[in-house]
Design a protein around this motif. Sequence first.
Motif, PDB file in Angstrom:
ATOM      1  N   ASN A 380      29.974  27.459  -2.742  1.00 31.61           N
ATOM      2  CA  ASN A 380      30.219  27.473  -1.285  1.00 31.61           C
ATOM      3  C   ASN A 380      29.244  28.400  -0.543  1.00 31.61           C
ATOM      4  N   ASP A 382      28.684  31.609  -1.104  1.00 31.61           N
ATOM      5  CA  ASP A 382      28.977  33.044  -1.242  1.00 31.61           C
ATOM      6  C   ASP A 382      28.147  33.676  -2.352  1.00 31.61           C
ATOM      7  N   GLU A 383      27.925  34.988  -2.206  1.00 30.77           N
ATOM      8  CA  GLU A 383      27.280  35.765  -3.269  1.00 30.77           C
ATOM      9  C   GLU A 383      28.297  36.792  -3.757  1.00 30.77           C
ATOM     10  N   ILE A 384      28.445  36.897  -5.070  1.00 33.04           N
ATOM     11  CA  ILE A 384      29.407  37.848  -5.635  1.00 33.04           C
ATOM     12  C   ILE A 384      28.666  38.759  -6.609  1.00 33.04           C
TER      13      ILE A 384
END
Length: 597
Positions: A380, A382-384
Amino acid sequence: HAFDKIRNFSIIAHIDHGKSTLADRLIQFTGGLSDREMSEQVLDSMDIEKERGITIKAQTVSLQYPADDGETYTLNLMDTPGHVDFAYEVSRSLAACEGSLLIVDASQGVEAQTLANVYQALDRDHEIVPVLNKIDLPAAEPDRVREQIEDVIGIDASDAIEASAKSGIGIKDILEAIVKRLPPPQGDFEAPLKAMLVDSYYDVYLGVVVIVRIMDGVLKKGDKIRMIGTKATYDVDRLGTFTPKMIDRQTLEPGEIGFLIASIKEVADTRVGDTITHERKPCDAPLEGFRPAQPVVFCGLFPVDANDFDELRAAMGKLRLNDASFSYEMESSAALGFGFRCGFLGLLHLEIIQERLSREFNLELIATAPSVVYEMGMNNGDEITLHNPADMPDVVKIKEIREPWIKASIMTPDDYLGPILKLCQERRGIQTDLSYVGSRAMVQYDLPLNEVVFDFYDRLKSITQGYASFDYQLADYRAGDLVKMSVLVNDEPVDALSMLVHRSQAEVRGRSMCEKLKDLIPRHMFKIPIQAALGGRVIARETISAMRKDVTAKCYGGDATRKRKLLDKQKAGKKKMRQFGKVEIPQEAFIAALKMD
Ligand code: GTP
């Protein structure tokens, strides 16, 4: 100006080449301490440092030296940490100086760490004075090492000083070279205050002591200062220099290195590399190159005895007072109960903290597998960042996993080159360079840090009988085919043993983990399956067969004390066990299972 009579220098050396011994000699020669005060090595002040003979925190000393030209000079020596984990602190110490002494053991030659540090010093345009130490040793080969310095490092070593820090040879030559060959600092007395926060430490009586290098302007006792990075302001209560005893001063001027004390609560409030200026008349721009040291290796620390949790929390708070690069956060594990997820600068840092917790605070701990910090790009967008493999999100949501890579240099006698190449290859290494200096080889590898955090040092040491030296720098993050491997004991996942591994190695790692656990977990009254799995797919399996006899059976009919003794012994043993579902796993099993071979 006054700073014509100042020289600021650091000492660069590989571990054990004699940095601390030489520093002590310089202090002794210039009369900073009496012979009695000299009886202990002064620069390495922490217990563990002393015991392991390594320098962890940078310290500074101001020496007064009457030179042959009739003038008295102030020589400020910055001691730099000798280990790779503290590379950032080394870079700050170097930035506070104009020159370096490069100490090379004349019986050993240039080592991996010498290289990494000398390159940093050259990047800072340091003038470098090479010193060939330990020439008192029969094995010393100063001419060969001089040549090696020229070949490997590429600096002129024709005027390298031959010295013995142990027997006091060449000490005066070194002091003269510092005065004659290193440039004086520069700075502007009239400009707004600009000072570098070089280091800090916590003293039980004084609170936080900050080591500063004044670049421009004058710092006075009573001044209101501001740290540009943290935006905090303080009143300066005390100022001074170390001889190495603390000597109070009213002012510190451009080019000087000294300390300030300003009712600062914690070392964590002081960021190494930050710029200190006046609150009223600030400098317009901070010093360049400031970046807070980032932890790169994480692991969970849990008390063996759950009752020790509060004590562990207090101990960590105390350690953190003096070490802002160590971070911790509460964590709970289904298997291990309450504990902390801790971040470290590297493996040595991890080891030091663990050792201090057990030694100084008498805490028995279980450490989970060390893990690096992963970056994850999600579908989606996002960066984690992932600090703990147990928190890994659902794989179907992940687009890409990136892991940190390092640039490693290894120096070794060429007899050991074969096994080293094999080791690096097994750890997914990419060779980038290989060169020879005499019978020593220097090999450069790009390696995933993930493959180094387990037991790379230990393996390297054992296959080379301690003759190889190793150093690394964090390079970049690269995408990799990484998967989460879970370990199930009696069908219960043991979160403390789960890890991210490269797909190509999952099966080997899983099999060896199961085999080890089979030997490490004692038999129970029932059969225990041990499995390694990727998602729902089991990739390795072992079974511990059920125990047949009751341990007390042989005591039936025997005397009661003997039976009680046996039960007590079992109980004592149990303290070090953790319960996983119906199975008890001894603490050693974790540590041993996490080592690879
Ligand atoms: P770290 O603090 O770990 O970086 O080591 P270091 O470079 O400070 O080395 P240190 O001064 O602790 O010296 C290491 C060992 O070498 C000690 O056992 C010293 O006594 C010995 N040593 C230092 N200088 C000399 C020397 O000139 N000759 C001889 N023979 N031994 C020396």
